[in-house]
Design a protein around this motif. Structure first.
Motif, PDB file in Angstrom:
ATOM      1  N   ALA A   2     -12.617   6.269  -0.348  1.00 22.87           N
ATOM      2  CA  ALA A   2     -12.825   7.626  -0.864  1.00 22.87           C
ATOM      3  C   ALA A   2     -11.585   8.483  -0.641  1.00 22.87           C
ATOM      4  N   GLY A   3     -11.163   9.173  -1.683  1.00 19.83           N
ATOM      5  CA  GLY A   3      -9.996  10.052  -1.598  1.00 19.83           C
ATOM      6  C   GLY A   3      -8.665   9.376  -1.863  1.00 19.83           C
ATOM      7  N   SER A   4      -8.663   8.066  -2.054  1.00 23.68           N
ATOM      8  CA  SER A   4      -7.405   7.347  -2.254  1.00 23.68           C
ATOM      9  C   SER A   4      -6.660   7.804  -3.502  1.00 23.68           C
ATOM     10  N   PHE A   5      -7.417   8.227  -4.530  1.00 20.80           N
ATOM     11  CA  PHE A   5      -6.792   8.641  -5.778  1.00 20.80           C
ATOM     12  C   PHE A   5      -6.837  10.161  -5.967  1.00 20.80           C
ATOM     13  N   ASP A   6      -6.938  10.876  -4.846  1.00 24.99           N
ATOM     14  CA  ASP A   6      -6.870  12.338  -4.935  1.00 24.99           C
ATOM     15  C   ASP A   6      -5.553  12.770  -5.565  1.00 24.99           C
ATOM     16  N   TYR A   7      -4.484  12.041  -5.218  1.00 26.22           N
ATOM     17  CA  TYR A   7      -3.171  12.249  -5.841  1.00 26.22           C
ATOM     18  C   TYR A   7      -2.570  10.883  -6.134  1.00 26.22           C
ATOM     19  N   VAL A   8      -2.076  10.690  -7.333  1.00 24.32           N
ATOM     20  CA  VAL A   8      -1.435   9.426  -7.686  1.00 24.32           C
ATOM     21  C   VAL A   8      -0.189   9.709  -8.520  1.00 24.32           C
ATOM     22  N   ILE A   9       0.753   8.785  -8.436  1.00 19.20           N
ATOM     23  CA  ILE A   9       1.929   8.767  -9.317  1.00 19.20           C
ATOM     24  C   ILE A   9       2.026   7.354  -9.866  1.00 19.20           C
ATOM     25  N   ALA A  10       2.037   7.237 -11.172  1.00 19.53           N
ATOM     26  CA  ALA A  10       2.106   5.912 -11.785  1.00 19.53           C
ATOM     27  C   ALA A  10       3.494   5.305 -11.601  1.00 19.53           C
ATOM     28  N   VAL A  11       3.533   4.047 -11.207  1.00 21.40           N
ATOM     29  CA  VAL A  11       4.778   3.279 -11.138  1.00 21.40           C
ATOM     30  C   VAL A  11       4.953   2.598 -12.490  1.00 21.40           C
ATOM     31  N   ASP A  12       6.087   2.807 -13.127  1.00 23.46           N
ATOM     32  CA  ASP A  12       6.285   2.300 -14.491  1.00 23.46           C
ATOM     33  C   ASP A  12       6.553   0.796 -14.519  1.00 23.46           C
ATOM     34  N   TYR A  13       5.629   0.048 -13.918  1.00 22.00           N
ATOM     35  CA  TYR A  13       5.618  -1.410 -14.037  1.00 22.00           C
ATOM     36  C   TYR A  13       4.546  -1.795 -15.051  1.00 22.00           C
ATOM     37  N   ASN A  14       4.912  -2.490 -16.084  1.00 21.98           N
ATOM     38  CA  ASN A  14       3.989  -2.980 -17.120  1.00 21.98           C
ATOM     39  C   ASN A  14       3.057  -1.875 -17.612  1.00 21.98           C
TER      40      ASN A  14
ATOM     41  N   TRP B 107       0.234   2.078  -8.665  1.00 23.60           N
ATOM     42  CA  TRP B 107       0.397   3.499  -8.389  1.00 23.60           C
ATOM     43  C   TRP B 107       0.960   3.719  -6.987  1.00 23.60           C
ATOM     44  N   LEU B 108       1.524   4.908  -6.794  1.00 23.34           N
ATOM     45  CA  LEU B 108       1.652   5.498  -5.472  1.00 23.34           C
ATOM     46  C   LEU B 108       0.402   6.345  -5.289  1.00 23.34           C
ATOM     47  N   HIS B 109      -0.309   6.181  -4.207  1.00 16.09           N
ATOM     48  CA  HIS B 109      -1.530   6.962  -4.007  1.00 16.09           C
ATOM     49  C   HIS B 109      -1.753   7.246  -2.529  1.00 16.09           C
ATOM     50  N   VAL B 110      -2.818   7.962  -2.248  1.00 16.58           N
ATOM     51  CA  VAL B 110      -3.119   8.382  -0.875  1.00 16.58           C
ATOM     52  C   VAL B 110      -3.533   7.168  -0.038  1.00 16.58           C
ATOM     53  N   ASP B 111      -2.978   7.078   1.154  1.00 11.34           N
ATOM     54  CA  ASP B 111      -3.265   5.950   2.039  1.00 11.34           C
ATOM     55  C   ASP B 111      -4.701   6.015   2.561  1.00 11.34           C
ATOM     56  N   HIS B 112      -5.355   4.863   2.584  1.00 14.69           N
ATOM     57  CA  HIS B 112      -6.732   4.791   3.095  1.00 14.69           C
ATOM     58  C   HIS B 112      -6.814   4.011   4.398  1.00 14.69           C
ATOM     59  N   GLY B 113      -5.655   3.684   4.979  1.00 13.68           N
ATOM     60  CA  GLY B 113      -5.655   3.049   6.292  1.00 13.68           C
ATOM     61  C   GLY B 113      -5.615   1.546   6.284  1.00 13.68           C
ATOM     62  N   GLY B 114      -5.323   0.947   5.137  1.00  4.35           N
ATOM     63  CA  GLY B 114      -5.256  -0.504   5.055  1.00  4.35           C
ATOM     64  C   GLY B 114      -4.442  -0.948   3.858  1.00  4.35           C
ATOM     65  N   PRO B 115      -4.259  -2.272   3.700  1.00  4.31           N
ATOM     66  CA  PRO B 115      -3.479  -2.790   2.575  1.00  4.31           C
ATOM     67  C   PRO B 115      -4.131  -2.505   1.224  1.00  4.31           C
ATOM     68  N   THR B 116      -3.335  -2.561   0.187  1.00  3.29           N
ATOM     69  CA  THR B 116      -3.798  -2.277  -1.167  1.00  3.29           C
ATOM     70  C   THR B 116      -3.912  -3.569  -1.975  1.00  3.29           C
ATOM     71  N   GLN B 117      -4.326  -3.424  -3.222  1.00  3.68           N
ATOM     72  CA  GLN B 117      -4.385  -4.587  -4.112  1.00  3.68           C
ATOM     73  C   GLN B 117      -3.048  -4.836  -4.813  1.00  3.68           C
TER      74      GLN B 117
END
Length: 250
Positions: A170-182, A205-215
């Motif tokens: 929850a809240g991970s995508f409160d702020y995001v910046i798209a990385v121009d990959y594909n 994306w660059l997004h809000v950290d949720h305390g663990g690794p991303t996909q």
């Protein structure tokens, strides 16, 4: 004093005066009659070596060559190892090409994909793509914090579920910046057009950290995401340089 002695003394003094006058203006003592005059001057100081522009530390020649010449902002995200999911991010700027890049933030903690980094990202590989990518579009669930980037706010940025360590997303995508990959630059981060094909993944994306690794994304603390959004300027053609230390050092 006998006249003969006086004559001898006067002759000796006259000879000494002649030698003294003949030697004036020379740097090496008495000059022989008829010798060419030599002017001795101090050597001019050596020219200072040209000052080379500052480079971003730890980036190798191949990575530096991938940086667009027109970019003046670069977020550098560096992982310790190719299979590591923790990284460090730092923002650099260059306002004067003759001086080069300089850091404008302290190092920020970051997470990347569960299985680390890859230079050939595939859908579902749970690795973050290595490379230099544009940062052109932003968005989030929360209102625009004051960015100059195009900002798309909407419910589509709602994150649900749990992460790989059981943490809430929850809240991970409160702020995001798209990385121009594909992806196609100039559209909302929610656009799913994949120029390289769906098999090469996307939605990085660059997004809000949720305390663990991303996909596959890179996550930063919420305050740092707000700071980044307020700092990036499309006129400076910002990019992200991301990967493990070994890959970025090539």
């Amino acid at each position: 004093m006998p006249s003969s002695v006086k004559t001898s003394v006067r002759a000796s003094v006259s000879a000494a005066l002649l030698l003294l006058v003949a030697g004036c203006g020379t740097s090496g003592g008495v000059r022989e009659s008829g010798a060419a005059s030599v002017s001795v001057r101090a050597a001019p100081p050596e020219s200072a070596a040209p000052r080379l522009p500052r480079e971003i530390p730890a980036l190798g020649p191949r990575t530096r060559a991938a940086l667009p010449e027109t970019s003046r902002q670069a977020l550098v995200v560096t992982g310790d190892a190719a299979d590591d999911n923790r990284a460090t991010a730092m923002l650099y700027e260059r306002r004067d090409r003759r001086q080069g890049w300089r850091p404008v933030t302290d190092p920020w903690p970051a997470h990347n994909a569960l299985r680390g980094w890859t230079d050939h990202h595939r859908q579902g590989d749970l690795k973050s793509p290595v490379g230099v990518y544009g940062l052109t579009d932003a968005g989030g669930r929360l209102p625009d914090p004051g960015t100059k980037l195009p900002y798309d706010r909407g419910a589509g940025f709602t994150a649900r579920g749990t992460g790989f360590d059981g943490e809430s997303l929850a809240g991970s995508f409160d702020y995001v910046i798209a990385v121009d990959y594909n992806r196609r630059p100039g559209v909302t981060p929610l656009d799913w057009t994949r120029p390289l094909g769906a098999g090469r993944g996307g939605g990085i994306w660059l997004h809000v950290d949720h305390g663990g690794p991303t996909q596959g994304c890179v996550s930063l603390p919420k305050a740092r995401m707000k700071e980044l959004l307020r700092t990036l300027d499309p006129a400076d053609e910002p990019v992200v340089v991301m990967g493990d230390a070994q890959a970025l050092g090539r």
